[in-house]
Design a protein around this motif. Sequence first.
Motif, PDB file in Angstrom:
ATOM      1  N   TYR A 181      13.396 -18.663  -5.926  1.00 30.31           N
ATOM      2  CA  TYR A 181      12.490 -19.632  -5.297  1.00 30.31           C
ATOM      3  C   TYR A 181      13.168 -20.987  -5.075  1.00 30.31           C
ATOM      4  N   ILE A 217      12.263 -23.361 -14.814  1.00 27.96           N
ATOM      5  CA  ILE A 217      12.708 -22.019 -15.209  1.00 27.96           C
ATOM      6  C   ILE A 217      13.462 -22.069 -16.532  1.00 27.96           C
ATOM      7  N   ALA A 255       7.951 -22.624 -10.893  1.00 27.79           N
ATOM      8  CA  ALA A 255       9.243 -22.136 -10.398  1.00 27.79           C
ATOM      9  C   ALA A 255       9.257 -22.045  -8.879  1.00 27.79           C
ATOM     10  N   LYS A 256       8.067 -22.111  -8.268  1.00 23.76           N
ATOM     11  CA  LYS A 256       7.947 -21.931  -6.822  1.00 23.76           C
ATOM     12  C   LYS A 256       7.639 -23.224  -6.088  1.00 23.76           C
ATOM     13  N   MET A 262      13.422 -15.612 -11.081  1.00 22.16           N
ATOM     14  CA  MET A 262      12.613 -16.572 -10.341  1.00 22.16           C
ATOM     15  C   MET A 262      13.467 -17.687  -9.717  1.00 22.16           C
ATOM     16  N   GLY A 263      14.756 -17.671 -10.036  1.00 19.35           N
ATOM     17  CA  GLY A 263      15.672 -18.600  -9.396  1.00 19.35           C
ATOM     18  C   GLY A 263      15.774 -18.418  -7.890  1.00 19.35           C
ATOM     19  N   LEU A 310      11.181 -19.149 -18.196  1.00 17.44           N
ATOM     20  CA  LEU A 310      10.729 -18.228 -17.162  1.00 17.44           C
ATOM     21  C   LEU A 310      11.850 -17.252 -16.818  1.00 17.44           C
ATOM     22  N   LYS A 320       4.191 -20.265 -14.088  1.00 12.01           N
ATOM     23  CA  LYS A 320       5.069 -19.527 -13.173  1.00 12.01           C
ATOM     24  C   LYS A 320       5.110 -20.192 -11.797  1.00 12.01           C
ATOM     25  N   GLN A 328      12.473 -27.290  -9.945  1.00 14.38           N
ATOM     26  CA  GLN A 328      12.050 -25.900 -10.150  1.00 14.38           C
ATOM     27  C   GLN A 328      13.011 -25.187 -11.111  1.00 14.38           C
ATOM     28  N   TRP A 329      14.308 -25.411 -10.945  1.00 18.97           N
ATOM     29  CA  TRP A 329      15.285 -24.846 -11.881  1.00 18.97           C
ATOM     30  C   TRP A 329      15.023 -25.363 -13.293  1.00 18.97           C
TER      31      TRP A 329
END
Length: 280
Positions: free
Chosen positions: A244, A232, A147-148, A241-242, A237, A144, A228-229
Amino acid sequence: MSKKLSVVTTVYNGQQYFDRAIPSILNQTYSDFEWIIVNDGSTDATAQLLAEVAKKDARVKVLSPGRLGFTKALNYAIEKAQGEYIARQDFDDISCPERLRLQVEFLDANPEVGVVGCNYIVEDENRKERYVRMPATEHDRLIKTMAKCVPFAHTLVAFRKQALLQAGGYPDVEDGVEDLRLWITFAKHGWLLASIPENLGTHWVHPKSFWHRNFEYSYRQKQLAGVQWQAIRELNLPLWMGIYPLGRYVYCYLPKDLKSFLRRVLAGSKEESLEYSNSN
């Protein structure tokens, strides 16, 4: 005779940093390793200084293939490495004496883990900040985290060479996010991610680093958002969370104190502030 562990480093014009990685790795409590150092086309005194180090310590193997670039130089070094495990080490960073021992023991005890990180001190010369970053230790939380942000300090991870070969090596990109791309691929191949909750090194953020020399800050943030995308999408994920990666497009324009707040409170980065000194 092959070793269980190969330490891998690339360096370009690292003359001013010979007091960091070199003594910190050669003085590790775990001593049975080879150290593959790729001189990536340096034009200063790096080649001569590395030759002197290699003469004094047989564990050090210096390779000089010419200028390859960061990821190609890493793949070249790992191709030559004999170790079952690969420990990354940037030339301008420091590993604590117990780092290699603890990471080797962890990988020995956890065969399902493909890469293991650790807690580490960040010396941020750009923002005049000093703090301890403490990544999550469990696989699900680390997934997780992708994603950040980047979950580990690349300079302080150890991973299985088998996992890297399954991933096809480091991706052939020069955008500063090759490590996050690699951990995504590890996870897609079924390897677990982990981190040791002990401070095992110091990572410097400074204007002369590869990342900051080669990429504008806003560009770096946008590249990181794109990966990060990718995390996800490819790791299934939650779509919420998009927020972030979207936040990266605003984050780069915020003042330092607000960035620290967002990093620690909203993004959940576990950090402990330390006193910053210009002498660090």
